[in-house]
Write an enzyme that holds these catalytic residues in place. Structure first.
Site, PDB file in Angstrom:
ATOM      1  N   HIS A 449       0.844  -1.206   0.000  1.00 25.97           N
ATOM      2  CA  HIS A 449       0.000   0.000   0.000  1.00 25.97           C
ATOM      3  C   HIS A 449       0.878   1.254   0.000  1.00 25.97           C
ATOM      4  O   HIS A 449       0.683   2.167  -0.801  1.00 25.97           O
ATOM      5  CB  HIS A 449      -0.901  -0.056   1.242  1.00 25.97           C
ATOM      6  N   GLU A 450       1.856   1.287   0.906  1.00 29.21           N
ATOM      7  CA  GLU A 450       2.672   2.493   1.045  1.00 29.21           C
ATOM      8  C   GLU A 450       3.674   2.651  -0.105  1.00 29.21           C
ATOM      9  O   GLU A 450       3.763   3.705  -0.719  1.00 29.21           O
ATOM     10  CB  GLU A 450       3.425   2.482   2.389  1.00 29.21           C
TER      11      GLU A 450
END
EC number: 3.4.14.4
Length: 726
Positions: A449-450
């Protein structure tokens, strides 16, 4: 009977953030560096009280004065004598801990108000019987009178944060509406000013509205000061309205932040850290986002530091318009073992990025390898603590200079642990595997996600000189098959263009990237998952996402048809996309629980994740990226708001399911953080027990040198702006 969503339960989970071992391993210089940065963060975090609600600062000061005179244990005897039951006193402790943990009386995750779960007259009796009241009855009575009514009020508008008649905000004066926010954004764009460190106050300027844009700064003079070529402050006419840009918002708080950043400079490990702190100090002194951006550039260059930190007006989730940043500051220590996994993920990024479903032209020209580390949090000041962060949020820096990713290991370790009996909406046969793999699967999801979610994708831009960062003649929109016909111009940014949906839309894009790439065996192998174990991790990651989509309904307000939490809206959208995919991939049914009350059951066919599931996310993710790249606000809004709709028609009555979710919800955990203090030549770590009382003690001991001045400054700032909220 007050709806339970508006108070915190007495048995709410409270966990300590363990960083003792990480702190012990620091050198004396690193400890002093961490200590001074922590001081800067804690003082800066007080600004969040003033960014949340009109009454938050006064409630905070009331609590500080009560508990600085008497510990929670001492005050318990007073409470008993004043007629409070043990349950009522515990409810008061939980409320106080909640105000500290959220830095205000609205939940940082969900933006709903919470009130004390005990009668107002009982709480007043306790306040009047306290030592603080005996010592200073006049001041304590005035303090109680100033905040007790709003503390308990649940008028419709006060139930949640929002703009105009939709809720409470202190980013805008009470007479501002969406049109005012849009006008102010156009003005700021025209002046090339960022909204991140501003608030907007609308006043009557002799018959026509006058807008005051206030910059957060230690300096109150509006003229150009040392270190500035020219001042951005002054009076301007724009679209037949007057705008005044002035400095000095949160002035005494920003002074403290600057002081401790200067102290930290003496213990910096290298030149990048020194220059970074110098620029941050300039930013908070003059109210300059350009200086903060410059500091962020040095921060990106400071690769793999032992003590990691970031500070400023960062996340725009809680501004109802989506442009203004809430203050946060964190200080953390690198967890080397976990960081090695993330370093491997970074090394694989260039192989993984082409796997994403958009054409190559929609990806950044070069992948700027970021720092990606796992950190144990020492200090996280602000309204809440995330599990992972991808910063800076400045589009121009992220696109061309880089960014950093951090995963907060000691937060992950305790935030998502749960007991089997509290695990809702799953089949019995899924529960043991879910509990076993929720942590490991979330670690994979956070990493993807990051790094490859927020870190991927290109914005098409035409700069002020008229130059494009893409080839207009060649780039084709894959959704239409035609040439790209829209893009960002000049100082337009993702946040300023997509405003109210920007945060949630971007979180949704990043979550989809995580779901999509966790199907890759190479990714799973990096995190130590092979064979059947790897398939189980994929299953639990996807199951966790669809369950989170259902849980997200708690954060939807039917009355205003609005979402109060960006990530949970994003997860609901993903649930809708996967339900729409059909073919039995996701099942969602309403059932009756063993207690005879409404319940729900969510299922996922693991044999169809790699086919039906992957295909659905592929199509949806490509659309999200294309609308984002091309600045197609209308297309993006139509898509995202369509899936965000919560109705009672169709195959599922989401409004009815929302009632079931509220009936069975588990309160979000609160975290207790340590303090640091200088003792002679060394720095000590002061830890507290994992309870509401421990959380309270951590805050009453947080400002040992100047608690009274800090409280007086907060009350003064709160009182000065009081008339603006009516």
């Amino acid at each position: 009977m007050v709806d339970s969503q508006y108070y915190l339960p007495n048995d709410i989970g409270v966990s300590g953030l363990d960083c003792a071992e990480a702190f012990r391993l620091l050198s004396p210089q690193e400890k002093m560096y961490a200590h001074n940065l922590s001081r800067a963060a804690w003082y800066g975090g007080l600004a969040v009280l003033l960014q949340t609600s009109p009454e938050s600062a006064n409630i905070f000061v009331l609590l500080q004065r009560l508990f600085r005179k008497q510990t929670p244990e001492q005050l318990e005897h007073v409470a008993k004598a004043a007629g409070l039951s043990s349950e009522e006193y515990q409810a008061f402790l939980v409320y106080a801990a909640g105000v500290y943990a959220n830095m205000g009386n609205y939940k940082s995750f969900g933006d709903t108000k919470f009130i004390p779960n005990l009668p107002k007259d009982k709480l007043e009796a306790l306040v009047r019987a306290s030592q603080a009241f005996q010592d200073n009855p006049g001041e304590m009575k005035a303090l109680w009178d100033s905040c007790s009514c709003p503390m308990y009020s649940l008028e419709d508008r006060q139930k949640q944060l929002g703009l105009g008649d939709k809720g409470i905000t202190t980013y805008f004066s009470g007479n501002c509406c969406l049109e005012d926010a849009e006008l102010a954004q156009r003005f700021l764009d025209s002046k090339k000013l960022s909204a991140y460190n501003t608030r907007l106050f609308k006043k009557d300027g002799g018959g026509k509205p006058c807008y005051e844009v206030r910059l957060a700064s230690a300096v109150q003079k509006d003229c150009a000061v040392d270190g500035e070529c020219e001042s951005c402050c002054g009076s301007f006419s724009f679209e037949d309205k007057e705008f005044i840009v002035k400095r000095g918002d949160y002035c005494p708080i920003m002074e403290k932040v600057c002081y401790y950043l200067q102290q930290a400079q003496a213990y910096a490990a290298n030149e990048n850290q020194k220059k970074m702190l110098e620029e941050y100090r300039r930013s908070f002194t003059f109210g300059s986002i350009e200086a903060h951006k410059e500091g962020s550039r040095y921060w990106i260059k400071d690769k793999g530091p032992i003590v990691e930190s970031y500070i400023g007006f960062i996340e725009s989730y809680r501004d109802p318009f989506g442009s203004r940043g809430e203050f946060e500051g964190f200080v953390a220590v690198v967890n080397k073992a976990m960081s090695e996994r993330f370093a491997k993920l970074v090394s694989s990024a260039e192989v993984l990025l082409p796997e994403l479903p958009w054409p190559q032209e929609f990806e950044k020209d070069t992948f700027l390898k970021p720092d990606f580390t796992s950190l144990d949090v020492l200090t996280f000041a602000g309204s809440g603590i995330p599990a992972g962060i991808n910063i800076p949020n400045y589009d121009d820096i992220r696109q061309s200079e880089g960014f950093k990713n951090v995963s907060l290991g000691n937060v992950l370790a305790v935030a998502y642990a749960t007991q089997k009996e509290k695990l809702t909406f799953l089949q019995e046969e899924d529960k043991d595997l879910f509990i076993k793999l929720k942590g490991p699967s979330f670690e994979v999801q956070v990493g993807l996600h990051e790094l490859l979610g927020h870190g991927s994708g290109k914005l098409f831009v035409q700069d002020d000189k008229g130059e494009f960062n893409f080839d207009q003649s060649k780039v084709v929109n894959p959704e239409t098959g035609e040439a790209v016909s829209s893009w960002y111009r000049g100082s337009e940014t993702w946040d300023s263009k997509f405003s109210t949906i920007a945060s949630s839309y971007e979180e949704c894009r990043a979550e989809c990237v995580g779901l999509y790439l966790c199907l890759n065996k190479q990714v799973l192998s990096i995190f130590g998952h092979e064979g059947l174990d790897a398939e189980d991790v994929v299953y639990i990651n996807w199951l966790s996402m669809v369950r989170a989509g259902l849980l997200g309904l708690e954060f939807y307000t039917p009355e205003s048809k609005s979402w109060r939490q960006a990530h949970m809206q994003a997860r609901f959208v993903i649930l809708r996309v996967l339900l729409e995919a059909g073919e039995g991939l996701v099942g969602l049914e309403e059932v009756t629980g063993q207690d005879g009350k409404p319940d729900a059951r969510i299922t996922l066919d693991r044999s169809k994740i790699h086919t039906v599931g992957k295909s659905a996310i592929h199509r949806f993710l490509c659309k999200l990226q294309v609308f984002k790249s091309t600045a197609d606000v209308d297309g993006g809004r139509a898509l995202y708001e369509g899936y965000s709709t919560v109705g009672d028609s169709g195959a599922h009555s989401f409004l009815r399911l929302r009632e079931t979710v509220l009936l069975r919800k588990e309160a979000r955990k609160m975290f207790v953080q340590a303090n640091t203090r200088v003792s002679g030549e060394s720095v000590e770590l002061v830890e507290y027990e994992s309870s509401a009382a421990g959380l309270i003690r951590s805050f009453t001991e947080r400002f040992p040198d100047d608690a009274e001045q800090v409280e007086a400054a907060l009350l003064d700032l709160s009182r000065r702006d009081g008339p603006c909220w009516c």
